[in-house]
Design a protein around this motif. Structure first.
Motif, PDB file in Angstrom:
ATOM      1  N   ASP A  80      56.068 -56.175  30.978  1.00 38.07           N
ATOM      2  CA  ASP A  80      56.766 -57.231  31.001  1.00 38.07           C
ATOM      3  C   ASP A  80      56.473 -58.491  30.060  1.00 38.07           C
ATOM      4  OD1 ASP A  80      54.628 -58.487  32.078  1.00 38.07           O
ATOM      5  OD2 ASP A  80      55.453 -59.241  34.051  1.00 38.07           O
ATOM      6  N   HIS A  81      55.564 -57.938  29.028  1.00 40.18           N
ATOM      7  CA  HIS A  81      54.975 -58.973  28.111  1.00 40.18           C
ATOM      8  C   HIS A  81      54.827 -58.162  27.002  1.00 40.18           C
ATOM      9  CE1 HIS A  81      51.227 -61.368  26.570  1.00 40.18           C
ATOM     10  NE2 HIS A  81      52.323 -62.032  26.340  1.00 40.18           N
ATOM     11  N   ILE A  82      55.440 -58.739  25.656  1.00 36.40           N
ATOM     12  CA  ILE A  82      54.925 -58.172  24.381  1.00 36.40           C
ATOM     13  C   ILE A  82      54.090 -58.965  23.650  1.00 36.40           C
ATOM     14  CG2 ILE A  82      56.134 -57.272  22.214  1.00 36.40           C
ATOM     15  CD1 ILE A  82      56.644 -55.485  24.742  1.00 36.40           C
ATOM     16  N   VAL A  83      53.129 -58.257  22.996  1.00 39.09           N
ATOM     17  CA  VAL A  83      52.152 -59.048  21.989  1.00 39.09           C
ATOM     18  C   VAL A  83      52.385 -58.388  20.641  1.00 39.09           C
ATOM     19  CG1 VAL A  83      49.691 -59.543  21.461  1.00 39.09           C
ATOM     20  CG2 VAL A  83      50.518 -59.278  24.063  1.00 39.09           C
ATOM     21  N   LEU A  84      52.457 -59.130  19.743  1.00 38.08           N
ATOM     22  CA  LEU A  84      52.576 -58.648  18.240  1.00 38.08           C
ATOM     23  C   LEU A  84      51.236 -59.031  17.379  1.00 38.08           C
ATOM     24  CD1 LEU A  84      54.254 -57.734  15.755  1.00 38.08           C
ATOM     25  CD2 LEU A  84      55.134 -60.082  15.380  1.00 38.08           C
ATOM     26  N   ALA A  85      50.906 -58.049  16.895  1.00 36.65           N
ATOM     27  CA  ALA A  85      49.778 -58.005  16.105  1.00 36.65           C
ATOM     28  C   ALA A  85      50.292 -58.033  14.617  1.00 36.65           C
ATOM     29  CB  ALA A  85      48.605 -57.100  16.154  1.00 36.65           C
ATOM     30  N   GLY A  86      50.510 -59.033  13.847  1.00 36.51           N
ATOM     31  CA  GLY A  86      51.124 -58.879  12.489  1.00 36.51           C
ATOM     32  C   GLY A  86      50.672 -60.236  11.844  1.00 36.51           C
ATOM     33  N   MET A  87      50.879 -60.029  10.457  1.00 35.51           N
ATOM     34  CA  MET A  87      50.491 -61.070   9.559  1.00 35.51           C
ATOM     35  C   MET A  87      51.583 -61.433   8.740  1.00 35.51           C
ATOM     36  SD  MET A  87      47.442 -61.860  10.755  1.00 35.51           S
ATOM     37  CE  MET A  87      47.150 -63.075   9.625  1.00 35.51           C
ATOM     38  N   GLY A  88      51.784 -62.575   8.117  1.00 32.69           N
ATOM     39  CA  GLY A  88      52.718 -62.930   7.078  1.00 32.69           C
ATOM     40  C   GLY A  88      54.253 -62.633   7.688  1.00 32.69           C
ATOM     41  N   GLY A  89      55.042 -62.170   6.933  1.00 31.53           N
ATOM     42  CA  GLY A  89      56.402 -61.509   7.372  1.00 31.53           C
ATOM     43  C   GLY A  89      56.495 -61.056   8.354  1.00 31.53           C
ATOM     44  N   SER A  90      55.528 -59.999   8.613  1.00 27.34           N
ATOM     45  CA  SER A  90      55.546 -59.154   9.933  1.00 27.34           C
ATOM     46  C   SER A  90      55.244 -60.047  11.199  1.00 27.34           C
ATOM     47  CB  SER A  90      54.276 -58.130   9.790  1.00 27.34           C
ATOM     48  OG  SER A  90      54.433 -57.454   8.948  1.00 27.34           O
ATOM     49  N   SER A  91      55.055 -61.261  11.329  1.00 25.49           N
ATOM     50  CA  SER A  91      54.675 -62.015  12.250  1.00 25.49           C
ATOM     51  C   SER A  91      55.774 -63.294  12.428  1.00 25.49           C
ATOM     52  CB  SER A  91      53.345 -62.546  12.487  1.00 25.49           C
ATOM     53  OG  SER A  91      52.922 -63.462  11.429  1.00 25.49           O
ATOM     54  N   ARG A  99      61.790 -67.162  19.261  1.00 24.23           N
ATOM     55  CA  ARG A  99      61.903 -68.601  19.878  1.00 24.23           C
ATOM     56  C   ARG A  99      63.207 -69.190  19.623  1.00 24.23           C
ATOM     57  NH1 ARG A  99      57.860 -72.443  16.159  1.00 24.23           N
ATOM     58  NH2 ARG A  99      58.492 -73.820  17.935  1.00 24.23           N
ATOM     59  N   THR A 100      63.974 -68.851  18.776  1.00 23.91           N
ATOM     60  CA  THR A 100      65.547 -69.357  18.678  1.00 23.91           C
ATOM     61  C   THR A 100      66.129 -68.593  19.850  1.00 23.91           C
ATOM     62  OG1 THR A 100      65.242 -69.619  16.367  1.00 23.91           O
ATOM     63  CG2 THR A 100      67.556 -69.230  17.470  1.00 23.91           C
ATOM     64  N   ALA A 101      65.667 -67.207  20.294  1.00 24.17           N
ATOM     65  CA  ALA A 101      66.455 -66.593  21.221  1.00 24.17           C
ATOM     66  C   ALA A 101      66.156 -66.947  22.711  1.00 24.17           C
ATOM     67  CB  ALA A 101      66.348 -64.965  21.282  1.00 24.17           C
ATOM     68  N   GLY A 102      64.969 -67.780  22.677  1.00 25.10           N
ATOM     69  CA  GLY A 102      64.369 -68.333  24.011  1.00 25.10           C
ATOM     70  C   GLY A 102      63.569 -67.309  24.868  1.00 25.10           C
ATOM     71  N   VAL A 103      63.145 -66.120  24.102  1.00 22.79           N
ATOM     72  CA  VAL A 103      62.413 -65.220  24.924  1.00 22.79           C
ATOM     73  C   VAL A 103      61.062 -65.124  24.549  1.00 22.79           C
ATOM     74  CG1 VAL A 103      64.413 -63.757  25.001  1.00 22.79           C
ATOM     75  CG2 VAL A 103      62.970 -63.335  23.004  1.00 22.79           C
ATOM     76  N   GLU A 104      60.227 -64.628  25.372  1.00 20.51           N
ATOM     77  CA  GLU A 104      58.669 -64.909  24.985  1.00 20.51           C
ATOM     78  C   GLU A 104      58.222 -63.779  24.168  1.00 20.51           C
ATOM     79  OE1 GLU A 104      54.558 -65.227  27.643  1.00 20.51           O
ATOM     80  OE2 GLU A 104      56.248 -64.290  28.685  1.00 20.51           O
ATOM     81  N   VAL A 204      61.891 -54.863  15.838  1.00 18.00           N
ATOM     82  CA  VAL A 204      61.246 -54.026  16.849  1.00 18.00           C
ATOM     83  C   VAL A 204      60.489 -55.009  17.833  1.00 18.00           C
ATOM     84  CG1 VAL A 204      59.266 -52.186  17.258  1.00 18.00           C
ATOM     85  CG2 VAL A 204      60.966 -51.846  15.541  1.00 18.00           C
ATOM     86  N   PRO A 205      59.590 -55.690  17.494  1.00 20.21           N
ATOM     87  CA  PRO A 205      59.134 -56.798  18.406  1.00 20.21           C
ATOM     88  C   PRO A 205      59.879 -57.729  18.965  1.00 20.21           C
ATOM     89  CG  PRO A 205      58.443 -57.283  16.324  1.00 20.21           C
ATOM     90  CD  PRO A 205      58.924 -56.276  16.000  1.00 20.21           C
ATOM     91  N   SER A 206      60.827 -58.261  18.201  1.00 15.03           N
ATOM     92  CA  SER A 206      62.053 -59.214  18.660  1.00 15.03           C
ATOM     93  C   SER A 206      62.809 -58.478  19.621  1.00 15.03           C
ATOM     94  CB  SER A 206      62.847 -59.732  17.610  1.00 15.03           C
ATOM     95  OG  SER A 206      61.946 -60.267  16.394  1.00 15.03           O
ATOM     96  N   GLY A 207      63.295 -57.339  19.676  1.00 13.60           N
ATOM     97  CA  GLY A 207      64.112 -56.666  20.383  1.00 13.60           C
ATOM     98  C   GLY A 207      63.243 -56.071  21.704  1.00 13.60           C
ATOM     99  N   ALA A 209      60.754 -57.811  22.893  1.00 17.36           N
ATOM    100  CA  ALA A 209      60.590 -58.913  23.783  1.00 17.36           C
ATOM    101  C   ALA A 209      61.998 -59.392  24.448  1.00 17.36           C
ATOM    102  CB  ALA A 209      60.249 -59.972  22.788  1.00 17.36           C
ATOM    103  N   GLY A 210      62.927 -58.893  23.924  1.00 16.88           N
ATOM    104  CA  GLY A 210      64.446 -59.259  24.648  1.00 16.88           C
ATOM    105  C   GLY A 210      65.407 -60.009  23.881  1.00 16.88           C
ATOM    106  N   ALA A 211      65.133 -60.197  22.623  1.00 12.32           N
ATOM    107  CA  ALA A 211      66.135 -60.940  21.862  1.00 12.32           C
ATOM    108  C   ALA A 211      67.279 -60.004  21.514  1.00 12.32           C
ATOM    109  CB  ALA A 211      65.526 -61.264  20.514  1.00 12.32           C
ATOM    110  N   ASP A 212      68.515 -60.418  21.215  1.00  8.45           N
ATOM    111  CA  ASP A 212      69.584 -59.735  21.006  1.00  8.45           C
ATOM    112  C   ASP A 212      69.638 -59.583  19.440  1.00  8.45           C
ATOM    113  OD1 ASP A 212      72.180 -58.753  20.755  1.00  8.45           O
ATOM    114  OD2 ASP A 212      73.154 -60.067  21.999  1.00  8.45           O
ATOM    115  N   ILE A 213      69.131 -58.364  19.274  1.00  9.36           N
ATOM    116  CA  ILE A 213      68.895 -58.028  17.669  1.00  9.36           C
ATOM    117  C   ILE A 213      70.316 -57.646  17.228  1.00  9.36           C
ATOM    118  CG2 ILE A 213      66.383 -57.710  17.866  1.00  9.36           C
ATOM    119  CD1 ILE A 213      66.832 -54.878  18.294  1.00  9.36           C
ATOM    120  N   GLY A 214      71.123 -56.823  17.953  1.00 10.00           N
ATOM    121  CA  GLY A 214      72.412 -56.444  17.491  1.00 10.00           C
ATOM    122  C   GLY A 214      73.186 -57.640  17.195  1.00 10.00           C
TER     123      GLY A 214
END
Length: 536
Positions: A80-91, A99-104, A204-207, A209-214
């Motif tokens: 129930d928790h997604i962590v992203l390891a990324g730098m620059g554009g990847s993060s 943050r805009t979608a309001g998901v963690e 991938v990380p946004s989706g 986490a629960g964002a509506d990537i479509g």
């Protein structure tokens, strides 16, 4: 049109003078047609493999279903928790999307040991890690992956069930991830990292986490035709002309969120602009501001304000709503992302630079690797005051014996058209108040001031610092962390890594003739108060 842009004053004159030529030169349709010749022969080889962002929406569509299916599979495993390891554009792209979608989404783009420890301590048993690296060799993400693998194994959890990798085809990470049995998403290799928001790196990380990537792709698709058309109403052409066509050039862009529903857009735009344009002594310096930032009241002749508002084409009747001479923008997140990618590519053509390479980023990485390999003794400090160790360029630290005097000496070297860059290589969860230094110094010097958390900014404004105009002065803040953390199967710790990154970047800046002041907080919680006191 899902993206609106309003210009006035001198910037409107620049748009009216520049856009017709861009239309006549078929710049918009040529970008969409992926013509690498637009930026000159020196840029052609790189541009030929970096224009895939123009078709990211269609290429990425099939990913949506795959990502949703994986999210459901992870949820079935109790994740129930997604962590992203990324730098620059990847993060930065996933950060603004979620943050805009309001998901963690926990974005781990630091090598500060305390910050890595905090991420590991946060719901490890129900977390999954997305490891995003275009090259597949990013030292930060490699180190973060290693420490998560060990933590899960120690907890009796198979990392194969928890690690997802996003990388380019053929990268070292693809091979090692597949060998380890991790789920791998391969991104379009014809898209540069900072232009990759609408590719697997952003989705991938946004989706997960629960964002509506479509919906995000729908928003971008709604503006595609307008951006591809050689027309004077094309928002990408207007934006490019507005930020790079003023005469004389306003080469600092103050980006302000003022009523927009989008959260954190300026941080994403900062890395797109700085890394794309800051080279061969030219470039546009993005400065992330808020509505109360001192720079907005100083009428700086070289600062072009870009204000992100709710509706750019409304509310201009009352004087307080006109924002004369500014660029006002509004729209959907997907639409604005694609518009800015086009606009920065256009700006590159106007500035006479290649917007797709980053020739000076590698120098700091090389310096870091050299320090990690050699493990030298720390550079001798000029003096210590109130627990703060002071080092820096001789012209800054010679003849001073207080932190206040050292900061004053640094600021005194700021050119009349210069800027101050604050670089904080610390645990930003423990010391978030350091970000307040930006406004405090901006109020003292009446020049634009940027603030970056290290090492995150190295993959963003770091290119501009070294490759852009030689008009910056640099205040670097480091810390003695309360506890260190080993990087599994590597001959260095996270504490050693972040210190090497700071020292390496400082050395490269000094080699480029940039004034640097380095302040190391030996007792961070106590010394931060002394640091702020030195500004009064």
């Amino acid at each position: 049109m899902s993206v609106k842009i309003h210009v006035s004053g001198g910037v409107k004159e620049a748009v009216e003078a520049t856009v017709p030529t861009l239309v006549d030169d078929l710049v918009a349709s040529s970008i969409t047609g992926q013509d690498p010749a637009l930026w000159g022969p020196d840029a052609e080889a790189e541009a030929s493999k970096r224009l895939g962002f123009t078709e990211a929406v269609s290429v990425s569509r099939p990913l949506v279903e795959e990502i949703v299916e994986l999210r459901e599979k992870l949820q079935a495993l109790g994740v129930d928790h997604i962590v992203l390891a990324g730098m620059g554009g990847s993060s930065l792209a996933p950060e603004v999307i979620t943050r805009t979608a309001g998901v963690e989404l926990t974005v781990l783009d630091s090598t500060a040991p305390g910050q890595v420890e905090a991420a590991l301590a946060d719901r490890l048993a129900t977390s999954a890690l997305v490891v995003s690296s275009k090259s597949g060799s990013t030292v930060e993400t490699d180190s973060q992956r290693r420490v998560y693998e060990k933590a899960w194994r120690d907890a009796g959890i198979d990392p194969k069930d928890r690690i997802i990798v996003v990388t380019d085809p053929g990268s070292p990470l693809e091979a090692s991830a597949k060998e380890a049995g991790y789920r791998v998403f391969l991104a379009d290799p014809n898209v540069g990292g900072r232009y990759s928001a609408l590719t697997a790196f952003g989705l991938v990380p946004s989706g997960l986490a629960g964002a509506d990537i479509g919906e995000l792709l729908d928003e971008a698709e709604a503006i595609e035709l307008y951006l591809a058309t050689d027309d004077e109403d094309n928002p990408g052409l207007i934006l490019g002309a507005a930020i790079a066509g003023t005469k004389p050039l306003k080469n600092k862009l103050g980006i302000v969120s003022d009523g927009t529903h989008i959260v954190g857009f300026a941080d994403w735009a900062e890395q797109l602009i700085a890394e794309s344009t800051g080279k061969i002594g030219r470039g546009l310096l993005p400065v992330v501001l808020d509505v109360h930032s001192p720079e907005l009241g100083e009428n700086l002749p070289d600062l072009q304000v870009v204000r992100l508002v709710r509706e750019a084409d409304q509310f201009h009747l009352l004087p307080q709503n006109r924002h004369d001479g500014e660029i006002l923008m509004s729209g959907s997140l997907g639409g604005l992302i694609l518009t800015w990618e086009y606009g920065v590519a256009v700006a590159g053509r106007l500035l006479g630079i290649n917007p797709f390479d980053q020739p000076d980023v590698e120098s700091a990485k090389v310096a870091t690797r050299g320090l990690l390999d050699a493990q030298p003794e720390p550079e001798a400090r000029a003096f210590t005051a109130g627990g703060i160790e002071v080092r820096g360029t001789a012209s800054v630290v010679t003849g001073v014996d207080t932190v206040s005097a050292a900061i004053a000496a640094l600021l005194a070297q700021t050119p009349v058209d210069g800027y101050v860059a604050i670089q904080a290589y610390v645990d930003r969860l423990a010391l978030p108040q350091l970000a307040e230094l930006r406004d405090a110094i901006a109020a003292k010097i009446d020049r634009p001031v940027t603030f970056g958390w290290g090492p995150r900014f190295l993959h963003s404004t770091g290119q501009f610092h070294k490759g852009g105009p030689a008009i910056g002065v640099f205040l670097q803040i480091t810390e003695n962390a309360a506890a260190d953390l080993a990087v599994p199967d590597r001959p260095f710790t996270f504490g050693q890594l972040i210190q090497a990154q700071a020292a390496g970047d400082a050395s490269v800046l000094e080699q480029h003739g940039r004034p640097v002041l380095r302040l190391n907080l030996t007792d961070p919680a106590a010394d931060v108060t002394s640091l702020f006191d030195s500004l009064t």
